[in-house]
Design a protein around this motif. Structure first.
Motif, PDB file in Angstrom:
ATOM      1  N   ILE A   7      -1.812   2.651  -3.823  1.00 17.04           N
ATOM      2  CA  ILE A   7      -1.465   1.586  -4.762  1.00 17.04           C
ATOM      3  C   ILE A   7      -0.659   2.152  -5.922  1.00 17.04           C
ATOM      4  O   ILE A   7       0.298   1.515  -6.410  1.00 17.04           O
ATOM      5  CB  ILE A   7      -2.747   0.892  -5.256  1.00 17.04           C
ATOM      6  N   GLY A   8      -1.002   3.350  -6.379  1.00 16.16           N
ATOM      7  CA  GLY A   8      -0.221   3.978  -7.457  1.00 16.16           C
ATOM      8  C   GLY A   8       1.218   4.225  -7.059  1.00 16.16           C
ATOM      9  O   GLY A   8       2.149   3.994  -7.843  1.00 16.16           O
ATOM     10  N   LEU A   9       1.427   4.705  -5.840  1.00 16.42           N
ATOM     11  CA  LEU A   9       2.796   4.904  -5.361  1.00 16.42           C
ATOM     12  C   LEU A   9       3.545   3.582  -5.274  1.00 16.42           C
ATOM     13  O   LEU A   9       4.747   3.509  -5.563  1.00 16.42           O
ATOM     14  CB  LEU A   9       2.770   5.583  -3.992  1.00 16.42           C
ATOM     15  N   GLY A  10       2.820   2.508  -4.885  1.00 17.79           N
ATOM     16  CA  GLY A  10       3.465   1.194  -4.856  1.00 17.79           C
ATOM     17  C   GLY A  10       3.894   0.737  -6.238  1.00 17.79           C
ATOM     18  O   GLY A  10       4.986   0.173  -6.415  1.00 17.79           O
ATOM     19  N   LEU A  11       3.058   0.974  -7.246  1.00 17.33           N
ATOM     20  CA  LEU A  11       3.431   0.607  -8.621  1.00 17.33           C
ATOM     21  C   LEU A  11       4.624   1.425  -9.100  1.00 17.33           C
ATOM     22  O   LEU A  11       5.517   0.891  -9.775  1.00 17.33           O
ATOM     23  CB  LEU A  11       2.227   0.830  -9.541  1.00 17.33           C
ATOM     24  N   VAL A  12       4.662   2.714  -8.790  1.00 17.75           N
ATOM     25  CA  VAL A  12       5.819   3.542  -9.163  1.00 17.75           C
ATOM     26  C   VAL A  12       7.091   3.020  -8.520  1.00 17.75           C
ATOM     27  O   VAL A  12       8.158   2.952  -9.148  1.00 17.75           O
ATOM     28  CB  VAL A  12       5.558   5.010  -8.768  1.00 17.75           C
ATOM     29  N   TYR A  13       6.985   2.610  -7.243  1.00 23.61           N
ATOM     30  CA  TYR A  13       8.158   2.051  -6.555  1.00 23.61           C
ATOM     31  C   TYR A  13       8.634   0.767  -7.238  1.00 23.61           C
ATOM     32  O   TYR A  13       9.838   0.551  -7.418  1.00 23.61           O
ATOM     33  CB  TYR A  13       7.799   1.786  -5.103  1.00 23.61           C
ATOM     34  N   LEU A  14       7.697  -0.096  -7.648  1.00 27.20           N
ATOM     35  CA  LEU A  14       8.075  -1.344  -8.304  1.00 27.20           C
ATOM     36  C   LEU A  14       8.749  -1.095  -9.647  1.00 27.20           C
ATOM     37  O   LEU A  14       9.691  -1.808 -10.032  1.00 27.20           O
ATOM     38  CB  LEU A  14       6.828  -2.220  -8.500  1.00 27.20           C
ATOM     39  N   LEU A  15       8.294  -0.068 -10.390  1.00 30.20           N
ATOM     40  CA  LEU A  15       8.845   0.200 -11.709  1.00 30.20           C
ATOM     41  C   LEU A  15      10.200   0.899 -11.658  1.00 30.20           C
ATOM     42  O   LEU A  15      11.005   0.767 -12.584  1.00 30.20           O
ATOM     43  CB  LEU A  15       7.850   1.051 -12.520  1.00 30.20           C
ATOM     44  N   THR A  16      10.468   1.640 -10.595  1.00 33.34           N
ATOM     45  CA  THR A  16      11.712   2.429 -10.525  1.00 33.34           C
ATOM     46  C   THR A  16      12.809   1.785  -9.680  1.00 33.34           C
ATOM     47  O   THR A  16      13.956   2.190  -9.763  1.00 33.34           O
ATOM     48  CB  THR A  16      11.411   3.818  -9.936  1.00 33.34           C
ATOM     49  N   THR A  17      12.487   0.788  -8.867  1.00 35.81           N
ATOM     50  CA  THR A  17      13.489   0.161  -7.998  1.00 35.81           C
ATOM     51  C   THR A  17      14.158  -1.005  -8.713  1.00 35.81           C
ATOM     52  O   THR A  17      13.469  -1.896  -9.227  1.00 35.81           O
ATOM     53  CB  THR A  17      12.830  -0.334  -6.702  1.00 35.81           C
ATOM     54  N   PRO A  18      15.499  -1.043  -8.786  1.00 35.69           N
ATOM     55  CA  PRO A  18      16.180  -2.162  -9.459  1.00 35.69           C
ATOM     56  C   PRO A  18      16.018  -3.460  -8.671  1.00 35.69           C
ATOM     57  O   PRO A  18      15.891  -3.452  -7.447  1.00 35.69           O
ATOM     58  CB  PRO A  18      17.646  -1.710  -9.500  1.00 35.69           C
ATOM     59  N   ARG A 403       9.425  -7.191  -3.798  1.00 34.78           N
ATOM     60  CA  ARG A 403       8.426  -8.229  -4.003  1.00 34.78           C
ATOM     61  C   ARG A 403       7.108  -7.565  -4.391  1.00 34.78           C
ATOM     62  O   ARG A 403       6.542  -6.776  -3.629  1.00 34.78           O
ATOM     63  CB  ARG A 403       8.250  -9.055  -2.739  1.00 34.78           C
ATOM     64  N   THR A 404       6.624  -7.916  -5.576  1.00 39.85           N
ATOM     65  CA  THR A 404       5.433  -7.249  -6.122  1.00 39.85           C
ATOM     66  C   THR A 404       4.216  -7.442  -5.206  1.00 39.85           C
ATOM     67  O   THR A 404       3.497  -6.487  -4.883  1.00 39.85           O
ATOM     68  CB  THR A 404       5.122  -7.782  -7.522  1.00 39.85           C
ATOM     69  N   SER A 405       3.978  -8.684  -4.771  1.00 45.06           N
ATOM     70  CA  SER A 405       2.792  -8.951  -3.948  1.00 45.06           C
ATOM     71  C   SER A 405       2.864  -8.241  -2.604  1.00 45.06           C
ATOM     72  O   SER A 405       1.870  -7.690  -2.125  1.00 45.06           O
ATOM     73  CB  SER A 405       2.653 -10.459  -3.735  1.00 45.06           C
ATOM     74  N   ILE A 406       4.056  -8.231  -2.005  1.00 45.66           N
ATOM     75  CA  ILE A 406       4.196  -7.586  -0.694  1.00 45.66           C
ATOM     76  C   ILE A 406       4.021  -6.076  -0.811  1.00 45.66           C
ATOM     77  O   ILE A 406       3.334  -5.445  -0.010  1.00 45.66           O
ATOM     78  CB  ILE A 406       5.545  -7.952  -0.069  1.00 45.66           C
ATOM     79  N   VAL A 407       4.671  -5.478  -1.853  1.00 43.18           N
ATOM     80  CA  VAL A 407       4.585  -4.025  -2.008  1.00 43.18           C
ATOM     81  C   VAL A 407       3.154  -3.593  -2.272  1.00 43.18           C
ATOM     82  O   VAL A 407       2.631  -2.656  -1.648  1.00 43.18           O
ATOM     83  CB  VAL A 407       5.517  -3.564  -3.147  1.00 43.18           C
ATOM     84  N   LEU A 408       2.465  -4.317  -3.192  1.00 40.73           N
ATOM     85  CA  LEU A 408       1.079  -3.942  -3.475  1.00 40.73           C
ATOM     86  C   LEU A 408       0.176  -4.216  -2.280  1.00 40.73           C
ATOM     87  O   LEU A 408      -0.764  -3.463  -2.008  1.00 40.73           O
ATOM     88  CB  LEU A 408       0.586  -4.716  -4.704  1.00 40.73           C
ATOM     89  N   GLY A 409       0.445  -5.326  -1.554  1.00 36.79           N
ATOM     90  CA  GLY A 409      -0.360  -5.606  -0.365  1.00 36.79           C
ATOM     91  C   GLY A 409      -0.189  -4.546   0.704  1.00 36.79           C
ATOM     92  O   GLY A 409      -1.170  -4.071   1.293  1.00 36.79           O
ATOM     93  N   LEU A 410       1.075  -4.149   0.962  1.00 33.94           N
ATOM     94  CA  LEU A 410       1.310  -3.103   1.953  1.00 33.94           C
ATOM     95  C   LEU A 410       0.708  -1.777   1.517  1.00 33.94           C
ATOM     96  O   LEU A 410       0.163  -1.029   2.341  1.00 33.94           O
ATOM     97  CB  LEU A 410       2.811  -2.953   2.200  1.00 33.94           C
ATOM     98  N   ALA A 411       0.826  -1.488   0.198  1.00 34.39           N
ATOM     99  CA  ALA A 411       0.245  -0.234  -0.290  1.00 34.39           C
ATOM    100  C   ALA A 411      -1.265  -0.233  -0.104  1.00 34.39           C
ATOM    101  O   ALA A 411      -1.863   0.776   0.291  1.00 34.39           O
ATOM    102  CB  ALA A 411       0.604  -0.038  -1.759  1.00 34.39           C
ATOM    103  N   THR A 412      -1.906  -1.388  -0.369  1.00 36.57           N
ATOM    104  CA  THR A 412      -3.355  -1.470  -0.197  1.00 36.57           C
ATOM    105  C   THR A 412      -3.751  -1.333   1.267  1.00 36.57           C
ATOM    106  O   THR A 412      -4.675  -0.594   1.625  1.00 36.57           O
ATOM    107  CB  THR A 412      -3.869  -2.805  -0.755  1.00 36.57           C
ATOM    108  N   VAL A 413      -3.045  -2.079   2.145  1.00 37.97           N
ATOM    109  CA  VAL A 413      -3.360  -2.008   3.571  1.00 37.97           C
ATOM    110  C   VAL A 413      -3.125  -0.609   4.113  1.00 37.97           C
ATOM    111  O   VAL A 413      -3.930  -0.067   4.889  1.00 37.97           O
ATOM    112  CB  VAL A 413      -2.514  -3.037   4.342  1.00 37.97           C
ATOM    113  N   LEU A 414      -1.999   0.015   3.691  1.00 36.58           N
ATOM    114  CA  LEU A 414      -1.709   1.370   4.145  1.00 36.58           C
ATOM    115  C   LEU A 414      -2.774   2.348   3.656  1.00 36.58           C
ATOM    116  O   LEU A 414      -3.214   3.233   4.399  1.00 36.58           O
ATOM    117  CB  LEU A 414      -0.330   1.796   3.660  1.00 36.58           C
TER     118      LEU A 414
END
Length: 708
Positions: A7-18, A403-414
């Protein structure tokens, strides 16, 4: 931990991706316009487009040629998003090589950011384009749709104009060829006096054809020859198979089924029954016993009978093979004669067939070209496209990625999937018992209790005085037998609860019996079976039952050394008749104990476990005691434990948690079926409760932990 990192890696991706925006333009492929303007081609216009045609248009929209036209029309080489740093580096007046490089880079960026897809099973195509700017995304999506329509108009007009001119010249040539071949066919028939007779090609069919008698006979003979060859091949295969079976002696089940002989099947079953009987007789009385010899003689007679029957089948199959071969050769000779006759008869028709084939081919080509020419003339008059934009793209208001929900959802499932995978891999690579589920899956028996690992005895530990009948106190110190008696001294502990679970299981399995004989075993030494046996005996005695504990480990009497270090006689002396049973038994607080004294290494002492003397002693004890608990040797090094199966009601297997290997325990139990059949269950001993909680919750074993 793994899930949190994911989940942390997903948040980093959301903050750094335009943020990127996707605009959609909807285009429909429709042939209804042609239907209105071309009334003379209604039959073709009414035909709907198929999936292949729609998918073809999707690939056209994805082509580099169409993308290149969009790059040039919208000047994407001057846009930093598409040309990148090269647009500033090359400037506006660079060489041709610089322009080509910027154009190639812009084309690659355009193709990577556009998506063409079909909407369901409709004729609507979705043209999507993703850009850093929402207005730019809509402009380029509409530009792709417009470029496609223009390209379709231009390509259709040019193709129709070129096709019309070429078809006109080709039709003139074909018309002359048709006339020439028709005259050639008529001249050949008149010269050779050939008259064809029309026959129906199939029953009930309106079509007709010409066919000679020779052709019909050749077809029938060829069909018969194919059937004969197949029969000959099959007979040869069966003959070879039976000859191979004759070398085998007694064939296996698959071979017998393929032979389809009831006699061989019956003889084989008789042979297998005799073989099983011979094995039992040899195992019980020896291979030289007369009964085993007689059975082997019967087996040899049956083997000879099977061989004779197989030879009879082989002779029958050889006869079938010879008949099939003779029939095949006869048909070959007949076919050769008919071919020779037909060759002479049909020689005159060879030239006619060639002329008719040429004439038919040229007629077909001429008709096709004439039809295509008429269609091309009509299409050239109406240069319109079958595609139109039904929903132009507009600037999107929300970003499409990330997409915030998709990225966090995939990060959680992964993260969860990786956690489960790591846990599963860890469990798969761990060869020892660590949970009750592993016990049930590996041994197919239930886990009666989980006994925790004890580091030190309670402070309130009392010394249990062991006395002979004469009353002499021989109690050991509390530290000498710290693990014995803990279930009675600390009744509210998890340790004591485990032994209560064992008692409940024993009572349920032996309900209705006046006396119960329980054997405590383990696979290897030092797994704690003596501790389990002594604590279980003390707990049962504490609730008011009449219990005797027997130290049956004749090689390592752990309980005797701890509880009766000064004893001079015990189990061995009673079985040898040197001492009476009541003189060797020690009693204390309602619990009786029969120790084992080993003064020297007697290699035959372990054989007493299955002796008649021990059986008689157990039967005497049944008349006096409610529970007879025997601490037996481990199964691994001592095979004589199997001899106690006739006198023990139930066995309790002790397994050391985190040390006993699954394969070892399973193989030892399977190697002792007498013990395995009477196995009441398994006790996991020396369990580290903190580590055990990672594999299985204690609530599932003991209920709520707070109580303990």
């Amino acid at each position: 931990m793994v899930t949190a990192c994911s989940i942390g890696l997903g948040l980093v991706y959301l903050l750094t991706t335009p943020a990127r925006y996707t605009a959609h333009a909807m285009m429909q492929i429709d042939s209804s316009k042609l239907r209105v303007l071309q009334q003379q081609q209604v039959s073709f216009a009414d035909t709907p487009l198929d999936t292949t045609q729609v998918e073809t248009q999707v690939e056209v929209l994805k082509s580099e040629g169409l993308g290149l036209s969009v790059v040039k029309e919208m000047h994407l080489t001057e846009d930093a998003e598409f040309a990148g740093a090269s647009a500033r580096f090359w400037g506006t007046g660079n060489s041709m090589q610089g322009a080509d490089s910027r154009q190639s880079q812009a084309l690659d960026a355009l193709l990577s950011q556009r998506t063409i897809s079909r909407v369901g099973r409709t004729y609507v195509l979705d043209i999507a384009f993703t850009s850093l700017r929402p207005d730019r995304a809509a402009e380029i999506a509409n530009g792709i749709a417009e470029a496609y329509i223009v390209d379709q108009l231009e390509s259709k007009y040019q193709a129709t104009r070129r096709a019309s001119k070429w078809l006109q010249d080709r039709i003139t040539e074909l018309r002359e060829q048709v006339s020439a071949v028709d005259r050639a066919v008529l001249d050949y028939k008149e010269k050779n006096k050939i008259v064809d007779i029309a026959v129906a090609s199939a029953a009930g069919s309106a079509s007709t054809s010409t066919r000679s008698l020779e052709e019909q006979q050749l077809t029938e003979i060829s069909s018969q020859l194919s059937t004969a060859r197949a029969a000959s091949t099959e007979a040869k295969a069966r003959l070879d198979r039976i000859q191979d079976v004759l070398k085998m002696g007694i064939p296996d089940a698959s071979v017998v089924d393929s032979l389809r002989s009831e006699i061989v099947i019956r003889l084989r079953n008789q042979y297998l029954d005799l073989a099983a009987r011979e094995g039992l007789l040899s195992q019980r009385y020896g291979s030289d016993h007369q009964a085993a010899i007689n059975v082997r003689a019967q087996m040899e007679q049956i083997r000879q009978s099977v061989t004779d029957e197989l030879r009879r089948i082989a002779e029958s199959t050889r006869s079938d093979y010879e008949i099939a071969t003779a029939r095949e050769q006869s048909l070959k000779n007949k076919l050769a004669d008919m071919v020779s006759d037909a060759r002479i008869t049909n020689r005159e028709r060879i030239g006619l067939r060639e002329l008719e084939s040429n004439a038919q081919a040229i007629h077909t080509i001429y008709d096709n070209f004439l039809q295509r020419y008429m269609e091309a003339i009509q299409q050239q008059s109406f240069p319109i496209t079958e595609s139109r934009v039904i929903s132009p793209a507009t600037a999107p208001k929300q970003k499409s990625s990330p997409r915030t929900s998709i990225v966090l959802g995939l990060a959680t499932v992964l993260g969860l999937a990786l956690s489960l995978a790591i846990a599963g891999l860890r469990e798969a690579l761990d060869p020892v018992f660590r949970s009750t589920r592993q016990v049930q899956e590996t041994l197919q028996v239930r886990c009666l209790a989980v006994v925790p690992l004890l580091d030190a005895p309670p402070r309130s530990r009392l010394v249990m005085p062991w006395r002979r009948n004469a009353g002499r106190d021989v109690a050991s110190s509390a530290e000498a037998h710290a693990m014995f008696g803990r279930a009675v001294l600390d009744p509210s502990s998890v340790f004591a609860s485990a032994f209560r679970s064992i008692k409940v299981a024993v009572d349920v399995s032996t309900a209705g019996q006046r006396s119960r004989v329980i054997g405590v075993i383990s696979t290897l030494p030092d797994e704690g079976k003596s501790t389990i046996a002594s604590n279980f005996a003390e707990l049962v005695a504490h609730v008011g039952k009449n219990v005797i504990l027997i130290d049956g480990d004749l090689r390592n009497p752990t309980i005797s050394r701890a509880m009766a270090p000064d004893a001079t006689n015990g189990l061995l002396e009673v079985l040898a008749g040197k001492v009476e049973l009541q003189d060797a038994v020690r009693t204390a607080r309602g619990l009786a104990f029969l120790p084992t004294i080993i003064e020297s290494r007697d290699t035959h002492s372990s054989e007493l476990l299955g002796s008649e003397a021990l059986k008689v002693m157990i039967e005497r004890l049944r008349e006096t005691y409610d529970y007879i608990i025997i601490d037996l040797p481990p199964l691994g090094p001592v095979a004589e434990v199997r001899g106690t199966a006739s006198m023990v009601d139930s066995y309790v297997q002790v397994i050391e948690w985190g040390r006993s290997r699954k394969n070892t325990v399973r193989q030892q139990l399977l190697g002792a079926p007498e013990v395995y059949e009477r196995l009441l269950g398994v006790v996991l001993n020396k369990v580290d409760l903190k580590e055990f909680g990672r594999h299985e919750t204690l609530d599932a074993v003991y209920g709520q932990n707070g109580y303990y």
